[in-house]
Design an enzyme around this catalytic site. Structure first.
Site, PDB file in Angstrom:
ATOM      1  N   HIS A  53       0.840  -1.191   0.000  1.00  0.00           N
ATOM      2  CA  HIS A  53       0.000   0.000   0.000  1.00  0.00           C
ATOM      3  C   HIS A  53       0.881   1.248   0.000  1.00  0.00           C
ATOM      4  CE1 HIS A  53       0.181  -1.482   4.303  1.00  0.00           C
ATOM      5  NE2 HIS A  53       0.920  -0.407   4.296  1.00  0.00           N
TER       6      HIS A  53
HETATM    7  C1  T46 Z   1       3.263   0.355   6.551  1.00  0.00           C
HETATM    8  C2  T46 Z   1       3.834  -0.987   6.754  1.00  0.00           C
HETATM    9  C3  T46 Z   1       5.340  -1.005   6.781  1.00  0.00           C
HETATM   10  C4  T46 Z   1      -3.952  -0.258  13.383  1.00  0.00           C
HETATM   11  O1  T46 Z   1      -5.061  -0.398  13.936  1.00  0.00           O
HETATM   12  N1  T46 Z   1      -3.091   0.738  13.810  1.00  0.00           N
HETATM   13  C5  T46 Z   1      -1.870   0.929  13.247  1.00  0.00           C
HETATM   14  O2  T46 Z   1      -1.133   1.835  13.672  1.00  0.00           O
HETATM   15  C6  T46 Z   1      -1.475   0.092  12.157  1.00  0.00           C
HETATM   16  C7  T46 Z   1      -0.121   0.279  11.491  1.00  0.00           C
HETATM   17  C8  T46 Z   1      -2.344  -0.893  11.745  1.00  0.00           C
HETATM   18  N2  T46 Z   1      -3.542  -1.057  12.357  1.00  0.00           N
HETATM   19  C9  T46 Z   1      -4.425  -2.147  11.899  1.00  0.00           C
HETATM   20  C10 T46 Z   1      -4.965  -2.010  10.483  1.00  0.00           C
HETATM   21  C11 T46 Z   1      -5.159  -3.448  10.055  1.00  0.00           C
HETATM   22  O3  T46 Z   1      -6.414  -3.905  10.475  1.00  0.00           O
HETATM   23  O4  T46 Z   1      -3.683  -3.362  11.918  1.00  0.00           O
HETATM   24  C12 T46 Z   1      -4.083  -4.208  10.852  1.00  0.00           C
HETATM   25  C13 T46 Z   1      -2.882  -4.614  10.004  1.00  0.00           C
HETATM   26  O5  T46 Z   1      -2.410  -3.445   9.317  1.00  0.00           O
HETATM   27  P1  T46 Z   1      -1.740  -3.530   7.861  1.00  0.00           P
HETATM   28  O6  T46 Z   1      -2.363  -4.614   7.083  1.00  0.00           O
HETATM   29  O7  T46 Z   1      -1.812  -2.154   7.266  1.00  0.00           O
HETATM   30  O8  T46 Z   1      -0.248  -3.927   8.244  1.00  0.00           O
HETATM   31  P2  T46 Z   1       1.026  -3.950   7.278  1.00  0.00           P
HETATM   32  O9  T46 Z   1       2.124  -4.573   8.040  1.00  0.00           O
HETATM   33  O10 T46 Z   1       0.707  -4.503   5.940  1.00  0.00           O
HETATM   34  O11 T46 Z   1       1.375  -2.395   7.042  1.00  0.00           O
HETATM   35  C14 T46 Z   1       1.930  -1.659   8.099  1.00  0.00           C
HETATM   36  C15 T46 Z   1       1.376  -0.232   8.107  1.00  0.00           C
HETATM   37  O12 T46 Z   1      -0.059  -0.277   8.075  1.00  0.00           O
HETATM   38  C16 T46 Z   1       1.848   0.578   6.934  1.00  0.00           C
HETATM   39  O13 T46 Z   1       1.595   1.944   7.195  1.00  0.00           O
HETATM   40  O14 T46 Z   1       3.877   1.219   5.947  1.00  0.00           O
HETATM   41  O15 T46 Z   1       3.344  -1.626   7.961  1.00  0.00           O
END
Ligand code: T46
Length: 135
Positions: A53
């Site tokens: 993303h």
């Molecule tokens: C990025 C990469 C390196 C939250 O509720 N609070 C938070 O601060 C974050 C980061 C995530 N979430 C929730 C949102 C989703 O339901 O945690 C779940 C997993 O998040 P996501 O699928 O976005 O995780 P990654 O590891 O794919 O991405 C994250 C960050 O979201 C993103 O900003 O740059 O790590």
């Protein structure tokens, strides 16, 4: 120059003595945004990737505080790969940059220091929408 839309690896201070090493980061010349949030990724199973993303506004610094992983970035034109394996290196990622994290080593921890609080509306989760917006 930070803030010019470029990702780059920055070398953080490392204070070493007989007790080990200490690294820190604070807003200033080495970090061009005010910290609003931190999160960390850990226990990532072998072969898994994270990210996939981009962010409309959020900027961040990623640090491999343990182990290693690779960050693949796309600015809408070019792809670049950044291998992080030292806790005194930080990868600065500006806004509007597609990212994918892969090749996590066993036991690795990715610390993210972030400029915004969490807001789902800040995400592009479709690459084609990101490309349309970045050009
Ligand atoms: C990025 C990469 C390196 C939250 O509720 N609070 C938070 O601060 C974050 C980061 C995530 N979430 C929730 C949102 C989703 O339901 O945690 C779940 C997993 O998040 P996501 O699928 O976005 O995780 P990654 O590891 O794919 O991405 C994250 C960050 O979201 C993103 O900003 O740059 O790590």
């Amino acid at each position: 120059m930070f803030g010019a839309g470029r990702a780059e690896i920055i070398t953080l201070p490392r204070i070493s003595d007989a007790r080990g090493n200490l690294t820190f980061v604070e807003t200033g010349p080495r970090l061009p945004f005010d910290l609003r949030r931190a999160y960390w990724l850990y226990d990532v199973p072998g072969g898994e990737s994270r990210g996939g993303h981009a962010h409309r506004h959020m900027e961040q610094l990623l640090v491999a505080v343990s182990g290693s992983f690779t960050v693949v970035l796309h600015d809408g034109v070019r792809e670049s790969k950044h291998f992080l394996n030292r806790s005194y290196y930080g990868l600065y990622i500006p806004r509007m940059m597609w990212r994918r994290l892969e090749d996590f080593s066993s036991g690795s921890v990715c610390l993210a220091l972030v400029s915004t609080v969490y807001e789902e509306a800040d995400y592009f989760r479709s690459f084609s929408e990101f490309l349309a917006a970045v050009q």
